[in-house]
Design an enzyme around this catalytic site. Sequence first.
Site, PDB file in Angstrom:
ATOM      1  N   GLY A   1      -2.480  -1.997  11.786  1.00  0.00           N
ATOM      2  CA  GLY A   1      -1.870  -1.566  10.539  1.00  0.00           C
ATOM      3  C   GLY A   1      -2.423  -2.269   9.321  1.00  0.00           C
ATOM      4  CG  LEU A   2      -3.682  -5.809   9.406  1.00  0.00           C
ATOM      5  CD1 LEU A   2      -4.285  -7.126   9.874  1.00  0.00           C
ATOM      6  CD2 LEU A   2      -2.532  -6.051   8.435  1.00  0.00           C
ATOM      7  CB  SER A   3      -6.181  -0.480   5.915  1.00  0.00           C
ATOM      8  OG  SER A   3      -6.642   0.735   5.401  1.00  0.00           O
TER       9      SER A   3
ATOM     10  CB  SER B   1     -19.549  -0.712  16.135  1.00  0.00           C
ATOM     11  OG  SER B   1     -18.446  -1.595  16.093  1.00  0.00           O
TER      12      SER B   1
ATOM     13  CD  GLU C   1      -8.468   7.437   7.198  1.00  0.00           C
ATOM     14  OE1 GLU C   1      -7.515   7.100   7.916  1.00  0.00           O
ATOM     15  OE2 GLU C   1      -9.180   6.606   6.585  1.00  0.00           O
TER      16      GLU C   1
ATOM     17  CE1 TYR D   1       0.593   7.674   7.012  1.00  0.00           C
ATOM     18  CE2 TYR D   1      -0.198   9.879   6.510  1.00  0.00           C
ATOM     19  CZ  TYR D   1       0.008   8.568   6.135  1.00  0.00           C
ATOM     20  OH  TYR D   1      -0.373   8.153   4.887  1.00  0.00           O
TER      21      TYR D   1
ATOM     22  CG  ASP E   1      -4.390   2.315   3.801  1.00  0.00           C
ATOM     23  OD1 ASP E   1      -3.449   1.725   3.231  1.00  0.00           O
ATOM     24  OD2 ASP E   1      -4.267   2.874   4.909  1.00  0.00           O
TER      25      ASP E   1
ATOM     26  CG  HIS F   1       5.320   6.163   4.827  1.00  0.00           C
ATOM     27  ND1 HIS F   1       4.486   7.028   5.488  1.00  0.00           N
ATOM     28  CD2 HIS F   1       5.557   5.135   5.670  1.00  0.00           C
ATOM     29  CE1 HIS F   1       4.236   6.539   6.703  1.00  0.00           C
ATOM     30  NE2 HIS F   1       4.872   5.388   6.817  1.00  0.00           N
TER      31      HIS F   1
END
Length: 370
Positions: A114-116, A64, A150, A214, A162, A31
């Site tokens: 949380g690994l982007s 996908s 994003e 966030y 990221d 952050h």
Amino acid sequence: MRVVEAFRAAYGASPQTVWHAPGRVNLIGEHTDYNDGFVLPFAVPLGVTAAVTPRADRTIRILSLQSSGEPVTLASHDESKGWTRYVVGVLDMLGDRVAGADIAIDGDIPPGAGLSSSAALEVSVASALNDLHDLGMTPMEIALLSQKAENDFVGMPCGIMDQAASALCKEGHALFLDCRSLGSRNIPLDLASHGLSMLIIDTQAHHEHAGGEYAKRRAECESAARKLGVPALRDVTDLAGALDQLQGDERKRTMHVVTENHRVEALVGLLRAGAVNEIGALLNASHLSLRDQYEVSSPELDVAVEAAIRGGARGARMTGGGFGGSAIALVPVDRLPAVEESVSNAFAEHGFQTPRFLPATPAPGAHRLA
């Protein structure tokens, strides 16, 4: 290659290019990116692969292998929803430089861990389009365009970390990035030579950052910076004086951001000095600050960190934006089974889902496969 076979089956021809972009673990510096601060991520062996062929019209077809495996056809960017918005957002940011595209996606990053995964998706597609259309974008320009997709298209106010990690990281290194100047350098991260490994603990309590928490943290930081009369919290040099001027949540957020920036610089210094065994205390301090001052941890993350340390980890912390996702633990190689057992037992005792353990060897950034 699975993604190439899926592309051929769906579109009747081979893709013109295939690019892979990795996910990332943030070693420290959480952050701080949207506060113009410092971060130290590294790419992981998990990522997203995009097979792409350009189209002359404006139609976008996307499939996908992690979704239905069937192509989604979009006549306009406004028709995109869900995960397709990350892909279409990249094309939207490129504007008239590209038309439509046929795209197939394959990935092995657990979504919500949380690994982007979103940054890896954006960077893989942006890199492929940059290659196909000879746009001449540098890796940092690809990262910035992906971040803008994003921010402006998906609506997630993330910082640059990221996407920069996915685009710029180097195998065997962590990326020390100044998120204001965008200056960076790769710092050797050779854990194995010190008998250490980095373990990712996916709590399976998956998060969703596009929700309000966030954005709320970012707004609190921006408000605190305005009250302190600085461009960003990165510019606070007298922490005690700054804290005297703030109250409540803004005071706590400021304390975390300022001290976290110092932790990043300290950890880089230890790595450059070869003192890898000494970085665990900084990981622990980062987690406590994220838990108590930034308030973005979760019960699962706290249990993962505490159990990893009990099992023999040198240090551990949550990684990523928080509210679920993954933790990382710096573990002597001979203690890996004990740490995994300690975390698994603690999760069972608390009635949490069974955690998943993933590799965290520093991997290369975005690159062309075919």
